[in-house]
Design a protein around this motif. Structure first.
Motif, PDB file in Angstrom:
ATOM      1  N   GLY B 211       0.410  -1.082  -0.691  1.00  0.00           N
ATOM      2  CA  GLY B 211      -0.392  -0.291   0.431  1.00  0.00           C
ATOM      3  C   GLY B 211       0.828   1.137  -0.791  1.00  0.00           C
ATOM      4  N   PRO B 212       0.297   2.105  -0.580  1.00  0.00           N
ATOM      5  CA  PRO B 212       0.950   4.028  -0.496  1.00  0.00           C
ATOM      6  C   PRO B 212       1.468   4.228   0.262  1.00  0.00           C
ATOM      7  N   GLU B 213       1.330   3.866   1.667  1.00  0.00           N
ATOM      8  CA  GLU B 213       1.343   3.662   3.200  1.00  0.00           C
ATOM      9  C   GLU B 213       2.742   3.469   3.272  1.00  0.00           C
ATOM     10  N   ASN B 214       3.262   2.998   3.070  1.00  0.00           N
ATOM     11  CA  ASN B 214       4.757   1.888   2.894  1.00  0.00           C
ATOM     12  C   ASN B 214       5.912   2.445   2.254  1.00  0.00           C
ATOM     13  N   TRP B 215       5.563   3.504   1.687  1.00  0.00           N
ATOM     14  CA  TRP B 215       6.294   4.126   0.588  1.00  0.00           C
ATOM     15  C   TRP B 215       7.386   4.755   1.485  1.00  0.00           C
ATOM     16  N   GLY B 216       7.631   4.996   2.538  1.00  0.00           N
ATOM     17  CA  GLY B 216       8.186   5.855   3.185  1.00  0.00           C
ATOM     18  C   GLY B 216       9.680   5.415   3.066  1.00  0.00           C
ATOM     19  N   MET B 217       9.642   3.958   3.046  1.00  0.00           N
ATOM     20  CA  MET B 217      11.081   3.705   3.577  1.00  0.00           C
ATOM     21  C   MET B 217      12.063   3.704   1.776  1.00  0.00           C
ATOM     22  N   ILE B 218      11.262   3.583   0.846  1.00  0.00           N
ATOM     23  CA  ILE B 218      11.930   3.912  -0.443  1.00  0.00           C
ATOM     24  C   ILE B 218      11.967   5.124  -0.827  1.00  0.00           C
ATOM     25  N   GLU B 219      11.387   5.845  -0.115  1.00  0.00           N
ATOM     26  CA  GLU B 219      11.754   7.273  -0.454  1.00  0.00           C
ATOM     27  C   GLU B 219      12.827   7.534   0.364  1.00  0.00           C
ATOM     28  N   GLU B 220      12.963   7.264   1.592  1.00  0.00           N
ATOM     29  CA  GLU B 220      14.290   7.184   2.170  1.00  0.00           C
ATOM     30  C   GLU B 220      15.151   6.507   1.741  1.00  0.00           C
ATOM     31  N   MET B 221      15.565   5.744   0.569  1.00  0.00           N
ATOM     32  CA  MET B 221      16.239   5.002   0.225  1.00  0.00           C
ATOM     33  C   MET B 221      17.095   5.590  -0.623  1.00  0.00           C
ATOM     34  N   ALA B 222      15.690   6.399  -1.530  1.00  0.00           N
ATOM     35  CA  ALA B 222      16.129   7.146  -2.879  1.00  0.00           C
ATOM     36  C   ALA B 222      16.869   8.196  -2.598  1.00  0.00           C
ATOM     37  N   ASP B 223      16.823   9.328  -1.576  1.00  0.00           N
ATOM     38  CA  ASP B 223      17.302  10.340  -0.528  1.00  0.00           C
ATOM     39  C   ASP B 223      18.527  10.036  -0.236  1.00  0.00           C
ATOM     40  N   ILE B 224      18.880   9.124   0.438  1.00  0.00           N
ATOM     41  CA  ILE B 224      20.196   8.667   0.883  1.00  0.00           C
ATOM     42  C   ILE B 224      21.073   8.774  -0.335  1.00  0.00           C
ATOM     43  N   LEU B 225      20.762   7.503  -1.326  1.00  0.00           N
ATOM     44  CA  LEU B 225      21.398   7.913  -2.468  1.00  0.00           C
ATOM     45  C   LEU B 225      21.171   8.496  -3.308  1.00  0.00           C
ATOM     46  N   GLY B 226      20.433   9.244  -3.383  1.00  0.00           N
ATOM     47  CA  GLY B 226      20.544  11.042  -4.532  1.00  0.00           C
ATOM     48  C   GLY B 226      19.835  10.008  -5.086  1.00  0.00           C
ATOM     49  N   ALA B 227      18.523   9.222  -5.443  1.00  0.00           N
ATOM     50  CA  ALA B 227      18.131   8.136  -6.433  1.00  0.00           C
ATOM     51  C   ALA B 227      16.598   8.903  -6.527  1.00  0.00           C
ATOM     52  N   ALA B 228      16.040   8.371  -7.974  1.00  0.00           N
ATOM     53  CA  ALA B 228      14.811   8.989  -8.123  1.00  0.00           C
ATOM     54  C   ALA B 228      14.055   7.293  -7.831  1.00  0.00           C
ATOM     55  N   THR B 229      12.598   7.735  -7.504  1.00  0.00           N
ATOM     56  CA  THR B 229      11.826   6.497  -6.917  1.00  0.00           C
ATOM     57  C   THR B 229      10.728   6.849  -8.328  1.00  0.00           C
ATOM     58  N   ALA B 230      10.576   4.930  -8.625  1.00  0.00           N
ATOM     59  CA  ALA B 230      10.003   4.962  -9.854  1.00  0.00           C
ATOM     60  C   ALA B 230       8.969   3.364  -9.647  1.00  0.00           C
ATOM     61  N   CYS B 231       8.196   3.254 -10.035  1.00  0.00           N
ATOM     62  CA  CYS B 231       7.283   1.765  -9.472  1.00  0.00           C
ATOM     63  C   CYS B 231       6.085   1.337 -11.171  1.00  0.00           C
ATOM     64  N   SER B 232       5.953   0.347 -10.595  1.00  0.00           N
ATOM     65  CA  SER B 232       5.392  -1.182 -11.600  1.00  0.00           C
ATOM     66  C   SER B 232       4.032  -0.699 -11.856  1.00  0.00           C
ATOM     67  N   LYS B 233       3.133  -1.060 -12.634  1.00  0.00           N
ATOM     68  CA  LYS B 233       2.771  -1.129 -13.273  1.00  0.00           C
ATOM     69  C   LYS B 233       1.322  -0.317 -12.513  1.00  0.00           C
ATOM     70  N   SER B 244       3.616   9.189 -13.400  1.00  0.00           N
ATOM     71  CA  SER B 244       4.408   9.998 -13.813  1.00  0.00           C
ATOM     72  C   SER B 244       5.673   8.514 -13.099  1.00  0.00           C
ATOM     73  N   GLU B 245       5.657   7.931 -11.998  1.00  0.00           N
ATOM     74  CA  GLU B 245       6.398   7.239 -11.950  1.00  0.00           C
ATOM     75  C   GLU B 245       6.386   5.655 -12.780  1.00  0.00           C
ATOM     76  N   HIS B 246       4.940   4.987 -13.266  1.00  0.00           N
ATOM     77  CA  HIS B 246       5.724   3.782 -13.807  1.00  0.00           C
ATOM     78  C   HIS B 246       6.521   4.143 -15.225  1.00  0.00           C
ATOM     79  N   VAL B 247       6.927   3.025 -14.367  1.00  0.00           N
ATOM     80  CA  VAL B 247       8.875   2.417 -15.857  1.00  0.00           C
ATOM     81  C   VAL B 247       7.598   0.867 -16.272  1.00  0.00           C
ATOM     82  N   GLY B 248       8.455   0.805 -17.654  1.00  0.00           N
ATOM     83  CA  GLY B 248       8.375  -0.574 -18.397  1.00  0.00           C
ATOM     84  C   GLY B 248       8.098  -0.175 -19.543  1.00  0.00           C
ATOM     85  N   GLN B 249       7.709  -1.347 -20.094  1.00  0.00           N
ATOM     86  CA  GLN B 249       7.253  -1.217 -21.644  1.00  0.00           C
ATOM     87  C   GLN B 249       5.956   0.053 -22.214  1.00  0.00           C
ATOM     88  N   THR B 250       5.399   0.243 -21.356  1.00  0.00           N
ATOM     89  CA  THR B 250       4.772   1.574 -21.596  1.00  0.00           C
ATOM     90  C   THR B 250       4.519   2.592 -21.006  1.00  0.00           C
TER      91      THR B 250
END
Ligand SMILES: Cc1cc2nc3c(=O)[nH]c(=O)nc-3n(C[C@H](O)[C@H](O)[C@H](O)COP(=O)(O)OP(=O)(O)OC[C@H]3O[C@@H](n4cnc5c(N)ncnc54)[C@H](O)[C@@H]3O)c2cc1C
Ligand SMILES: Nc1ncnc2c1ncn2[C@@H]1O[C@H](COP(=O)(O)O)[C@@H](O)[C@H]1O
Lengths: 248, 322
Positions: B211-233, B244-250
Motif C-alpha cells: 500500500g501507498p503508506e509503505n513508500w516511506g522506506m522507498i523514499e528514504e532509500m532514494a534520498d540516501i542514494l540521491g536516486a529517483a523513485t519509480a514503480c510498477s504499472k 509519472s513514476e510508472h516504468v516499463g514497456q508502456t
C-alpha cells in the motif's frame, strides 16, 4: 471534427522476440499482434471526442494485408472507417510520407498517433508527419481538449509536465494519460458484427523512398546468474555494489 | 562537414547527457576525420564542452528560446547544421530531444535513427546499432540519406574526457512566428527531486509493498542514494503512486546505472522497460519471481525487514565514503 488515428500493428507485449533468415527478419511464428498500446489510448480518446463533441474517426495503417485484423478490431472498438496503405512499413520516414498524402487529402482537424510503437520504437512518425503536412505537433501527450479551432494539451516532460495550446490542425504523439487503462474498451459482439460492414479502403502507396533500413537484428547477450546475498549480510550487498559493480 | 551536436542545458547549466552526446560526437568525428561543433541555447558557460571533445561551440542567446519549443529549437539546429555543412547531427534521448528530432530530420531531409547505443559500425554504408522491441533486441540500421540524425540512448556511451580548447562563436538563427505555433502556458516541474530520466540510480517499488503508506522506506532509500523513485504499472494504476513514476514497456524507460526493484515480480513488460539499466538488484520474498533471472544481485527476503536495515547500512556507508 475530423479525426484520423494512426494504428501501428505490433507484437503483443508478452511476445518472445526471435528472428529468422539469418537474423534479418522478425519471426512472427506464434506471435499475436495487437493495436500498439499508445495508439489504443489515442483511439479511446478519439471515441470520447466522437461521443461528447461529435467527430468522425478514421483509422489508418501502413502495412500489408496481415494488419487487417488489427484494423477490424479498432473498427469494432468504434472507429468509423479504415484505410490501409498497402506497402510494407520499413522505415518511420517512409511511413510518415505515406500517411502525409492521405492526411492532406482528408483535411483532418486532429491526427492522433502514438508516442512510439513498441516494436520499432522509432518515436518518429508523428513528428515527421506533422512537419510534412505543416500541422502543429505535441509529443508525449497525456491530456488533450479541443475547443473550436484551439487545442489545449498536456505534454509529459522529464520530471514533470507542461500545458500548451495550439491551433488545429494538430498531430499528437499520445500515450497513457489521454485516457486511463480502465477506460480502454474491449470490443463487444455488436461492435464486432458492425465492424465487418464498415469500410476498409486499401490504397496503393506513393512509393516513398526508404531512408533507413534495419539490416539485421540481434538479441541481447545472455545474462549471467544472479548473485544472491543473504538478508542477514547486507554489508556484502553494499560491498558488491561499491567494489564490483561500482555503482554506489 | 563538422559533426553537429545539440548540448542541452537547464537554467543555464549543462545536463550530464550534454557531455555524453559530445563524447559520442567526438567518436564519430574521429571516424570521419572531421571536427565537432556543439550548439548550445542559453547556456551560462561553454568552456566545459571542450573537455569532452568539442572543437567549436556555436552559442545562441535568445530570450524567445527561454522555454523549449520544438519547432523553434529544430529550426535553430537546422540553420546551424546548414551553416556548418554538417552531415551528422547527434541528439540525446531526453523528452525534448525526442520531440524535436523528427521535425529536424524532415527539415534536413535526413534519415533518423533513435535509441542508438554505439558508435557507427561502418561509415559507408552508415550503420548504427539501436535498441528495438523495447530493449528485447537490437537492430543494425543503415541510414542511407546524405544527412543523418542520431538520437543517442542515455547511458549507453558514457563520458570520455579529451581536453580540447573549444572556440566559441555566437549565432542568431532567424525565427518567425510559425516556429512558436505551440504556446507554452505553464510548466509544472518537480524541483529538488531527481527525475527518472536524469537519475543515475532508480529505486522502484511494486505491489509487494502492499500500500501507498509503505513508500516511506522507498523514499528514504532514494534520498540516501540521491536516486529517483519509480514503480510498477499496477502500483500507478491503483493510484498508490503518480503515473509519472510508472516504468516499463508502456511507461517510462529506465537506463540508469543502478535499478533497485523492491516487491516487483519482474513481468516481461516491466523488464522490457528497465533492461537498459546497467546493474539490477531485486528484493523479493519469492525466490521463483522472474526478476531473479534478470537481476545481477538479489535478496530473497521480506522488504519490510530488509529495506529498513539496508537503509541504515547505506547511511553508514555514505557517511564514511563522503
Ligand atoms: C499491455 C500490458 C502492458 C504492461 N506494461 C507494463 C509496464 O510498462 N510496466 C509494468 O511494471 N508492468 C506492465 N504490465 C503489467 C505486468 O504484466 C505486471 O502485471 C506488473 O509488472 C506486476 O507488477 P508488480 O510486480 O508490482 O506486482 P506483482 O506481480 O503482484 O508482484 C509483486 C511481487 O512482490 C513480491 N512480494 C510480496 N510481498 C513482498 C514482501 N513483503 N517483500 C518483498 N517482496 C514481496 C511478490 O513475491 C511478487 O513477486 C503490463 C501488462 C500488459 C498486459
Ligand atoms: N505502419 C504504420 N501505420 C500507421 N501508423 C503508424 C505506423 N507506424 C507507426 N505509426 C504511428 O506512429 C506512432 C509512432 O511510431 P514509431 O515512430 O514507429 O515509434 C505509432 O504509435 C503509430 O501511431
Amino acid at each position: 471534427m475530423k479525426i484520423l488515428v494512426c494504428i501501428s500493428h505490433v507484437p503483443d507485449t508478452t511476445s518472445k522476440i526471435n528472428f529468422t533468415d539469418n537474423d534479418t527478419k522478425f519471426d512472427t511464428n506464434g506471435v499475436q499482434f495487437v493495436i500498439n498500446p499508445n495508439d489504443e489510448f489515442g483511439l479511446t480518446r478519439a471515441m470520447w471526442f466522437k461521443e461528447k463533441q461529435g467527430a468522425t474517426v478514421d483509422i489508418i495503417n501502413v502495412g500489408g494485408p496481415e494488419t487487417e485484423p488489427t484494423l477490424r478490431k479498432a473498427l469494432a472498438i468504434g472507429a468509423d472507417s479504415a484505410i490501409r496503405i498497402n506497402t510494407e512499413a520499413l522505415d518511420g520516414y517512409q511511413v510518415a510520407k505515406e500517411l502525409s498524402a492521405v492526411a492532406k487529402e482528408g483535411n483532418y482537424d486532429l491526427i492522433i498517433a502514438g508516442r512510439e510503437s513498441i516494436d520499432y520504437n522509432g518515436g518518429m512518425v508523428p513528428g515527421m508527419l506533422a512537419n510534412l503536412i505543416g500541422a502543429s505537433f505535441v509529443n508525449t501527450c497525456i491530456s488533450l481538449e479541443v475547443d473550436g479551432e484551439t487545442a489545449t494539451a498536456i505534454r509529459e516532460i522529464d520530471g514533470g509536465k507542461e500545458t500548451v495550446s495550439a491551433k488545429l490542425p494538430l498531430v499528437i504523439g499520445g500515450q497513457k494519460g489521454l485516457v486511463e487503462e480502465s477506460d480502454l474498451r474491449i470490443p463487444n459482439m455488436r461492435g464486432i458484427m458492425m465492424a465487418r460492414k464498415k469500410p476498409l479502403e486499401v490504397k496503393e502507396p506513393q512509393g516513398a523512398e526508404i531512408e533507413t533500413k534495419a539490416v539485421s537484428f540481434e538479441k541481447p547477450a545472455p545474462k549471467g546468474e544472479v548473485k544472491l546475498v543473504s538478508p542477514d549480510n547486507l554489508d556484502e550487498l553494499i560491498n558488491l555494489l561499491h567494489n564490483e559493480a561500482k555503482v554506489i | 562537414m563538422s559533426v553537429l551536436v545539440f548540448t542541452e542545458s537547464e537554467e543555464g547549466k549543462f545536463k550530464k547527457t550534454a557531455y555524453e552526446v559530445v563524447s559520442y560526437a567526438r567518436g564519430i568525428a574521429d571516424m570521419m576525420n572531421t571536427t565537432v561543433t556543439a550548439l548550445t541555447i542559453n547556456a551560462d558557460e561553454t568552456t566545459s564542452l571542450g573537455a569532452y571533445g568539442a572543437d567549436k561551440v556555436v552559442h545562441i542567446k535568445n530570450d524567445k528560446l527561454a522555454k523549449f519549443t520544438a519547432n523553434a529549437y529544430a529550426s535553430a539546429l537546422t540553420q546551424a547544421a546548414q551553416k556548418e555543412g554538417s552531415k551528422v547531427i547527434v541528439l540525446s534521448s531526453s523528452a525534448n530531444a525526442k520531440y524535436l528530432a523528427p521535425i529536424l530530420a524532415v527539415d534536413l531531409n535526413a534519415g533518423y535513427a533513435s535509441n542508438v547505443v554505439a558508435l557507427p559500425e561502418s561509415e559507408s554504408p552508415f550503420t548504427v546499432k539501436r535498441t528495438a522491441f523495447t530493449n528485447k533486441a537490437f537492430n543494425h540500421t543503415e541510414i542511407k540519406t546524405d544527412v543523418k540524425v542520431i538520437g543517442l540512448s542515455k547511458n549507453s556511451f558514457g563520458l570520455k574526457e579529451v581536453q580540447k580548447d573549444a572556440s566559441e562563436e555566437s549565432f542568431e538563427p532567424s525565427l518567425d512566428d510559425s516556429h512558436f505555433n505551440i504556446e507554452v502556458q505553464s510548466v509544472d516541474k518537480v524541483k529538488d527531486k531527481v527525475t527518472i530520466a536524469d537519475a543515475e540510480i532508480v529505486v522502484s517499488g511494486g505491489r509487494g509493498l502492499k500500500g501507498p503508506e509503505n513508500w516511506g522506506m522507498i523514499e528514504e532509500m532514494a534520498d540516501i542514494l540521491g536516486a529517483a523513485t519509480a514503480c510498477s504499472k499496477p502500483v500507478s494504476d491503483m493510484g498508490w503512486r503518480p503515473h509519472s513514476e510508472h516504468v516499463g514497456q508502456t511507461g517510462k524507460p529506465v537506463a540508469s546505472n543502478l535499478y533497485i526493484a523492491i516487491g516487483i515480480s519482474g513481468a516481461i513488460q516491466h523488464l522490457a522497460g528497465i533492461n537498459a539499466s546497467k546493474t539490477k538488484v531485486v528484493i523479493n520474498t519469492d525466490p521463483e519471481a522472474p526478476f531473479f533471472k534478470a537481476a545481477d544481485y538479489g535478496i530473497v527476503g521480506d522488504a519490510f525487514e530488509v529495506v529498513p536495515k539496508l537503509n541504515e547500512k547505506l547511511k553508514e556507508f555514505k557517511a564514511s565514503n563522503s
